[in-house]
Design an enzyme around this catalytic site. Sequence first.
Site, PDB file in Angstrom:
ATOM      1  N   SER A 242       9.495  70.348  60.804  1.00 27.45           N
ATOM      2  CA  SER A 242       8.115  70.688  61.135  1.00 27.45           C
ATOM      3  C   SER A 242       7.957  71.029  62.610  1.00 27.45           C
ATOM      4  O   SER A 242       8.713  70.578  63.458  1.00 27.45           O
ATOM      5  CB  SER A 242       7.191  69.518  60.793  1.00 27.45           C
ATOM      6  OG  SER A 242       7.311  68.505  61.776  1.00 27.45           O
ATOM      7  N   LYS A 243       6.967  71.850  62.876  1.00 21.37           N
ATOM      8  CA  LYS A 243       6.756  72.271  64.253  1.00 21.37           C
ATOM      9  C   LYS A 243       6.360  71.091  65.135  1.00 21.37           C
ATOM     10  O   LYS A 243       6.796  70.964  66.266  1.00 21.37           O
ATOM     11  CB  LYS A 243       5.665  73.334  64.323  1.00 21.37           C
ATOM     12  CG  LYS A 243       5.448  73.785  65.768  1.00 21.37           C
ATOM     13  CD  LYS A 243       4.645  75.040  65.875  1.00 21.37           C
ATOM     14  CE  LYS A 243       4.752  75.568  67.306  1.00 21.37           C
ATOM     15  NZ  LYS A 243       4.015  76.823  67.470  1.00 21.37           N
ATOM     16  N   ARG A 244       5.537  70.238  64.561  1.00 20.20           N
ATOM     17  CA  ARG A 244       5.059  69.103  65.347  1.00 20.20           C
ATOM     18  C   ARG A 244       6.228  68.233  65.820  1.00 20.20           C
ATOM     19  O   ARG A 244       6.289  67.805  66.960  1.00 20.20           O
ATOM     20  CB  ARG A 244       4.089  68.270  64.503  1.00 20.20           C
ATOM     21  CG  ARG A 244       3.267  67.272  65.273  1.00 20.20           C
ATOM     22  CD  ARG A 244       2.236  66.609  64.371  1.00 20.20           C
ATOM     23  NE  ARG A 244       2.852  65.950  63.225  1.00 20.20           N
ATOM     24  CZ  ARG A 244       3.505  64.788  63.281  1.00 20.20           C
ATOM     25  NH1 ARG A 244       3.589  64.152  64.425  1.00 20.20           N
ATOM     26  NH2 ARG A 244       4.056  64.265  62.210  1.00 20.20           N
TER      27      ARG A 244
ATOM     28  N   GLY B 173       9.420  71.292  67.077  1.00 17.37           N
ATOM     29  CA  GLY B 173       9.144  72.327  68.058  1.00 17.37           C
ATOM     30  C   GLY B 173       9.558  73.726  67.663  1.00 17.37           C
ATOM     31  O   GLY B 173       9.624  74.065  66.478  1.00 17.37           O
TER      32      GLY B 173
END
Length: 496
Positions: free
Chosen positions: A251-253, A256
């Site tokens: 995930s991006k959270r 990154g």
Amino acid sequence: MIRVRFAPSPTGYLHIGAARSALFNWLFARKVGGKFLLRIEDTDLQRSTDESTRSIIEGLEWLGLDYDEDIVFQSANAPQHRAAANRLVAEGKAYRDFTPKEKRDDASIKQGIADRARAQSTEGSDHRSNPYRDLPREESDRRAAAGEPFAVRLKVAHEGKTSFEDIVYGAQERNYSEIEDLALLRSDGHPLYNLSVVIDDIEMGITHVIRGQDHITNTHKQILLYDALGTPVPKFAHLPLILAPNKGKLSKRKHGEVVSLTTYRERGFVPAAFRNFLALLGWSPPDTKEIMKLEELTQEFSLEGIGRANAIFNFQENDPRHWTDDKALWMNAEYIRTISRDQLLPMVKAELRANKLWREEYEDEDREWFAKTVDLIRQRFHTLKDFSSQGRAYFSDDFDFEDAAVNKNLKKGPRLKELLPALADRLEEMDPFTAETSEAALRQYAEEQGVKAGLLINGSRTMLTGQAVGPSMFEVFAILGKDRSVTRLRSGVPWF
RNA sequence: GGCGCAUUGGUGUAGUUGGUUAACACGCUGCCCUCUCAAGGCAGAGAUCACGGGUUCGAGUCCCGUAUGCGCUACCA
């Protein structure tokens, strides 16, 4: 005619997992001579952005995945979705649910689901216990007409099961008892995901749905909808997921920019290389050949070659050398050193231009020099970024000297401060000035001075490029030419 | 909680209808090459095929169970 679609929701950057779904869909379509369609699932108005839609389109373009026909924006079909839901209500296959809407906060949603399931099982209620499920039609119509808000739910039968043959995962079955009466329309009239997907897929004539494994449960619900609508069900192929190194969700959270396709473009990936790498995540070719150009990929691709186990995207967040999967990095380097000049040069041009290192002469009178220079330095580069960073000294006189290189190749040999300018004097007299003549001159000079040639070679490398590593020194002399070579050897810059 | 799916060296994957020393790629180690670093060549380390039973002359391949992981379970997509 086989028709497939890539249907991302425009709620952020294009995730590499989504990019891979697009790739597989595209490869399948091209392999069998079908159509590859793009549908933007922008029904969630709050979260969808135009910027995200743009990034999806650009991402596909970057990967070289062209789509057929016009892009379908799901939000534009909302009226049809609503009409379908209303038709199902009219036919008694769906019902209005007047239960007041619950407040939910996204953060604890998963926990809430588990809690509710636990509570439900202890109190013995099931998915069919909605009090409005069997509300008489007249009363339902009256309340709706009176303006009372309602959601629309599909009426799933008490007994039975859905089944389908997944091309990747094999036979799949689900008892109706495991499936709730899924909501089709929100109480504000907004169509929900499963409804929209099915209606649009029917409308677009989709024959094969190729998407992430996280949709398997949805597939059972959607089959129920196809049945209620009286429409043939497409074939399904679910793809294994791409996970983070800890086997968790990527995930991006948490992880990154490494999950965003844009990152790979920004950090100097050759599109073909990343595409090739992506293709090998979850799919494997019939033979052992892994480096494949698009045509080969298309030719070798088959849904049957897709595996079932989730793949781990292996990278080390805190190590710049391994910021993304090692194999992806290796593959990029492989492409950089082996693709044709025609393919590489435009990419190098873009990179240099972005760093104000580009000169128009490189496409004109210095065309040959530019191509030769790129050929010389590409051999040890890993990303296109290297052309403007490590390769800077070839395109500009304004470059940095690396401390480590200066210490190792210059300061440890105090005599070099005098020897190198003197070497410059020798080189200045060479005519022609080539790799061969400069080598002969340097080696002879080293012998005369009683020093090892390597001392002068490595010193020269640092004087000319600021670095301790690089191509064969004599090739560098030849590429940089007599004037620049001599000038840089004489400049005392790194000594101070 | 329920349902589903998965499990081959650090990672990506091969392993045909069960049959000799589990294959390939990346990464890693060493050597060669050499003006450095790569590339390349050569050699090598690393897997009791998640675990436990079972079927069989023989199982990574079939069956059962367990564990772990992941996914889904929403008037999100």
